[in-house]
Scaffold this active site. Sequence first.
Site, short mmCIF file in Angstrom:
data_model
loop_
_atom_site.label_atom_id
_atom_site.label_comp_id
_atom_site.label_asym_id
_atom_site.label_seq_id
_atom_site.Cartn_x
_atom_site.Cartn_y
_atom_site.Cartn_z
N HIS A 292 -60.21 -5.13 11.26
CA HIS A 292 -60.19 -6.49 10.71
C HIS A 292 -59.07 -6.61 9.68
CE1 HIS A 292 -64.56 -7.11 11.87
NE2 HIS A 292 -64.54 -5.79 11.74
N THR B 194 -58.52 -8.99 5.97
CA THR B 194 -59.42 -9.70 5.06
C THR B 194 -58.99 -11.14 4.78
OG1 THR B 194 -58.20 -8.97 3.10
CG2 THR B 194 -59.97 -7.53 3.90
N GLU C 239 -62.21 -2.99 7.30
CA GLU C 239 -61.52 -4.16 6.77
C GLU C 239 -60.24 -3.70 6.08
OE1 GLU C 239 -61.88 -7.37 6.83
OE2 GLU C 239 -63.95 -7.77 7.51
N HIS D 224 -61.16 -7.42 15.82
CA HIS D 224 -62.18 -8.47 15.70
C HIS D 224 -61.86 -9.61 16.68
CE1 HIS D 224 -64.77 -10.94 12.64
NE2 HIS D 224 -65.42 -10.68 13.77
N ASP E 45 -58.08 -11.67 13.92
CA ASP E 45 -57.68 -10.46 13.21
C ASP E 45 -57.88 -9.22 14.07
OD1 ASP E 45 -60.45 -11.26 12.72
OD2 ASP E 45 -60.62 -9.57 11.36
#
Length: 326
Positions: free
Chosen positions: A59, A61, A133, A191, A201
Amino acid sequence: MSFRIKRPLRTVSLLGAACALVLTGCTTGGIDKPRGNGYKIERVQSENASERVRFLVMHFTTIDFDHSLRVLTQPSSAPVSSHYLVPENNDPTYPHDDLRVYQLVDEDRRAWHAGPARWEDRYQINDQSIGIEIVNRAHCHPPVETSTEEIGEEICFFPEFDPEQIDLVIALSKDILARYPDITPTRVIGHGDVVPQYKIDPGPRFPWQKLAEAGIGAWYEEEAVKRHMDYLQGNTSSDRESIRRRFAQWLADYGYGIDPETASEDDITLYTRAFQFHFRPWKVDGEVDNHSRAILLALLEKYFPSKLSGYPELKGTLVAELDNRE
């Protein structure tokens, strides 16, 4: 109503039969101390099990380190989390001189990072994955709206990832893959791959090829792409609808959660765009062109070669060439 099912005659239990065959293979692991209510647990290791973790999901952020840490760890009306958070350099909200991996959720616990995701035949991706993340302040501006319509398209900005940060992601990912052998190359995903309806992402700047060269995730062979391009350019008999529908089938065979039979035109465009974000980030337009098709065929050839022979449009010369190479 009852049914009778014929089975081979058994004179001993399954466990007894197995132990009779291999006397040394059924030793117990010992007896644990009595539990709180006074009963004892005796451990016998079964071979009939697998790891919970099957996927690794990347991912970004969209916000700085401090905001990311708070969003991923503090209660809210829409709580989210991930197993790991990887910061970047030159972030004034990051408190250390050196980059460190932050673990936010134990790997044996479920983090809330993938949402209503699908990959392969699995829907509960949160239950079966580890989420990373990565701090990166990508952001999008929505289309200009009037009282009657939207004008233009969403405009997105994708900053480059910090090279030192990516090195940290690679080191972390290698450790994770060593612990979870079920995470095969095609199960290291973004993601946006598993929820393309809502997410994009880690975006087009994420260096998937560099990760693959380090042994993390999937990438294609250029020679295979060229070979498939040559074949596709010489095969011009199919109409646009048939080409897009077949591409949706190839996407599903690779792992994408698209239903080739019921997918709408918009669905096919959306999933094609997700595929391009991952494997052809320099041109993300949702169009099923020959280059996108060749890349996907090269990936299928590398990771799922048996599936190529199931495509009628590829039977003949191309499949024969692939068979001869094996």
